[in-house]
Design a protein around this motif. Structure first.
Motif: not given
Lengths: 245, 345
Positions: A130-140, A148-166
Motif C-alpha cells: 500500500h503506497f503513498r506518494v510522499y513527494v515529487l521532484g528531481f525531474m518533472p 514498499l513491503d519491507p521484504a523487498l527493501e534493497l539499497p540502490r544498484r551499486s552502478s546506476p544504469r545510463v539508460h532507463v526507459p520511460r
C-alpha cells in the motif's frame, strides 16, 4: 520534534518538521502546503510565490520586493501551529504494470535472488504494497512513492544504469518510483506501466500528486499494449485508474 | 495568423527562449527555469518597450545569426556581445551596438557573436514571440523538452514566430551604460544545513577562493577550490526543497551553486544560499572566473535587493534616446516629419 525555520537566502525559508521519512511528518508538510495555498488563493500572504513540499520540510518561496521574511514568517508560524490534521482527502490510484516481459523487468530475477524469494513472490509483494506518494521532484513528474513491503527493501544498484526507459517501474529502499522520461537511474526495474507520468499534452501534465494513495495492478502484455495505444492517442479515460477510497 | 518570424540562419551554442520562469509547479517536480540573468531580461525588454517578464532569447556563450522575415522588427541585445548587421546576403557587415534597441527590416541579418567575459546575454524582440506558454510560462526547460521553442535550444533553420508583423513607431532607446551587476565577494546567506559542516569546513568556504569550473550550465555551477569538511551529520540529508542560488556540498566537498534549471528537491546539505541581489551576476559567470563568498544576514540581503530594484527602476524610468550611428537617423526624421532642428537627448 519542534518545527525549525531555516534560512534559504532572501527568497525562501524552510519550515522543517523533522529529518526522517515518516508518514506523520509528511502529512504535516502537506497540510501546511495546502493551508498556505488556500491562504494565497484567498489573496492573503502577499509576497508568497509558491511552496515546495518534500518528505519532511516545506520550502516557502517569496518575492523580497513584496514581502520580508520578518513579516511573513509569523503568518506561516500561525498556520503551522494550527490544526494541520485536516489535509486534502487523498486520491487512490491503481497503476497498471506489466511484470511479465523481460525487457520490462531486467532486475526481477536479481531482486528475487537477493531477497530470497521467487520472482512471482516479488511481484506479489509489490502488488500487495500500500503506497503513498510522499513527494515529487528531481525531474518533472517523478514521484517518490513510499510503502514498499519491507521484504523487498534493497539499497540502490551499486552502478546506476545510463539508460532507463520511460515508464519503468522500479524499487529501492522502502520506495517505488516510475521514471517519467528516458533517463539514467539507479533503482531496480521490476516492470513497466503503459501510463506516462508526465505528458505535456494533458491539461494536468503530471499524473501523480503528493498524498495520492497508490496500488499497482498487474496487466499482461496484451492489455499493456492496449492501454499504451490509448495513452499515445490521448483517449485513455483517467477515471478508470481511480480506486474507491 | 502571423507569418512574421525570425529565421535562424545559424544557431548559437545554447540559445533558449526564457522569461521570468515557470512559477507554481515545483510541488509537481517542475523546475522554475527562466532567465539566468533577471536584470538583463528586464533591461532588454524595457529597451524595446515590452512589459517586464516578456520572453526573450537567452544567448548562451555564442549567439545565433537571425534573418528578419517580417516587415520590421525592433530588437535589443543586453550584454557584452558583438553584433554585426548584414543588409544583403553575402554583403558587408556593419558593427552595431549592444545595450540599445535597433529597428531592423526584412532581409537583414543580425549576427550575435561571442559573449565576452560573461556566459549569457539577452535578446529581446518588441512584442515577443508568438509561442504557446506551457504551464503558464514560455521558459524552455530542455531536460523535459518543454516550453519555449519546441522545448529545446535553437537549431539552424528554426523559424521563430513573432507577435508583431512590424515594429511600432517609437524612438530607439539605449542604456546610459552597462548596468553594474556588482563586484567583490558574492553575498550569501548561511544555511539551511549549517550543522552539516565543521567549523573548519565553513571557514574553508567563507575564507577560500573558488573557480567556476567547466561544469557550468543553466542547472548550476560546480566550483573548484578548497574542500569543505562535513560534520558527523555527513553529506546526505533527507531531500528537501532547493531555493534559487542554493549552494550544495556533496561528499566530495566542492560547492555547487544551483541556478535556473535546478531540480526542485535534493539530498545534499546546503551550506549557504546566494543573496538574490547577486544571483544575476552568478548567472553570467563564465568558466575560469575566480570568486569569494561573504556571509550576510537575511534582512541585509533583502535590503540589498531593494536597493538594486530601486536602482533598476530609476534607470528604466529614464532610458535615453539612442543616437543613430554616424549622426542623423533618416528613418526617425521621416517618422517625425522633421526637416531640421532635431534635438538629441
Amino acid at each position: 520534534m519542534s518545527i525549525r525555520y531555516l534560512d534559504c537566502g532572501d527568497t525562501a525559508f524552510s519550515v522543517e518538521f523533522g529529518n526522517v521519512i515518516a508518514p506523520d511528518i509528511n502529512a504535516r508538510v502537506m497540510a501546511l502546503h495546502a493551508a498556505i495555498l488556500a491562504e494565497h488563493e484567498a489573496g492573503r500572504l502577499p509576497g508568497v510565490v509558491e511552496t515546495v513540499p518534500s518528505m519532511r520540510a516545506l520550502l516557502v518561496c517569496y518575492d523580497p520586493a513584496i514581502a520580508r521574511r520578518a513579516d511573513l514568517q509569523p503568518l506561516v508560524e500561525a498556520l503551522a501551529s494550527g490544526d494541520l490534521a485536516a489535509a486534502v482527502p487523498p486520491r487512490a490510484i491503481a497503476i497498471p504494470c506489466c511484470y511479465d516481459d523481460s525487457d520490462f523487468a531486467p532486475d526481477l530475477a536479481e531482486v528475487a535472488q537477493r531477497t530470497g524469494r521467487t520472482p512471482e513472490q516479488v511481484i506479489e509483494a509489490h502488488l500487495g504494497s500500500h503506497f503513498r506518494v510522499y513527494v515529487l521532484g528531481f525531474m518533472p513528474g517523478l514521484a517518490y512513492i513510499a510503502g514498499l513491503d519491507p521484504a523487498l527493501e534493497l539499497p540502490r544498484r551499486s552502478s546506476p544504469r545510463v539508460h532507463v526507459p520511460r515508464s519503468s517501474v522500479a524499487i529501492a529502499m522502502n520506495m517505488t518510483t516510475i521514471y517519467p522520461f528516458d533517463s539514467p537511474g539507479g533503482w531496480h526495474l521490476l516492470g513497466r506501466t503503459p501510463l506516462r507520468l508526465f505528458d505535456q499534452r494533458r491539461d494536468q501534465p503530471v499524473l501523480l500528486a503528493p498524498g495520492d494513495r497508490v496500488r499497482f495492478r498487474r496487466v499482461a502484455r496484451v492489455e499493456f499494449d492496449a492501454i499504451a495505444a490509448d495513452v499515445e492517442a490521448g483517449t485513455l479515460d483517467w477515471k478508470t485508474l481511480e480506486l474507491a477510497p | 495568423m502571423s507569418v512574421a518570424h525570425l529565421l535562424v540562419e545559424r544557431a548559437g551554442l545554447f540559445d533558449t527562449i526564457q522569461d521570468s520562469g515557470r512559477i507554481g509547479f515545483q510541488a509537481l517536480g517542475m523546475p522554475v527555469a527562466g532567465a539566468m540573468d533577471r536584470i538583463a531580461l528586464r533591461l532588454a525588454n524595457a529597451l524595446v518597450g515590452n512589459p517586464a517578464g516578456t520572453a526573450c532569447l537567452e544567448i548562451g556563450v555564442v549567439g545565433p545569426t537571425l534573418r528578419i522575415e517580417a516587415d520590421s522588427v525592433r530588437v535589443a541585445v543586453v550584454g557584452p556581445v558583438a553584433l554585426d548587421l548584414t543588409t544583403a546576403p553575402g554583403g558587408p557587415a556593419t558593427r552595431v551596438d549592444a545595450d540599445r534597441s535597433h529597428l531592423l527590416t526584412r532581409g537583414q541579418s543580425l549576427r550575435v557573436g561571442m559573449v565576452e567575459g560573461a556566459s549569457t546575454a539577452c535578446l529581446a524582440i518588441e512584442g515577443g514571440f508568438a509561442l504557446a506558454p506551457f504551464m503558464g510560462s514560455l521558459s524552455t526547460y530542455t531536460r523535459a523538452g518543454v516550453g519555449g521553442f519546441e522545448g529545446r535550444k535553437l537549431r539552424d533553420g528554426d523559424r521563430l514566430p513573432l507577435t508583431l508583423d512590424a515594429a511600432r513607431k517609437r524612438e530607439e532607446r539605449r542604456l546610459p551604460g552597462a548596468f553594474d551587476h556588482g563586484a567583490g565577494p558574492i553575498r550569501v546567506v548561511p544555511g539551511p544545513q549549517t550543522d552539516h559542516f565543521t567549523d573548519a569546513g565553513r571557514a574553508a568556504f567563507f575564507g577560500g577562493e573558488y573557480t567556476v569550473s567547466k561544469e557550468a550550465d543553466r542547472m548550476g555551477i560546480r566550483f573548484d577550490g578548497p574542500r569543505i569538511e562535513h560534520s558527523a551529520l555527513g553529506p546526505d540529508i533527507v531531500s528537501d526543497g532547493i531555493a534559487a542560488g542554493s549552494i550544495q556540498v556533496p561528499g566530495a566537498g566542492l560547492p555547487i551553486a544551483l541556478l535556473s534549471d535546478r531540480q526542485t528537491v535534493g539530498g545534499y546539505p546546503k551550506i549557504a544560499t546566494i543573496a538574490s541581489v547577486d544571483l544575476p551576476r552568478v548567472g553570467r559567470l563564465p568558466p575560469g572566473t575566480r570568486v569569494r563568498f561573504a556571509a550576510i544576514g537575511v534582512a541585509e540581503a533583502e535590503d540589498l535587493r531593494a536597493d538594486q530594484e530601486r536602482r533598476l527602476a530609476r534607470l528604466l524610468a529614464d532610458l535615453p534616446v539612442a543616437r543613430p550611428p554616424g549622426g542623423i537617423d533618416l528613418v526617425a526624421l521621416y517618422e517625425r516629419n522633421l526637416i531640421d532642428g532635431v534635438v538629441w537627448d
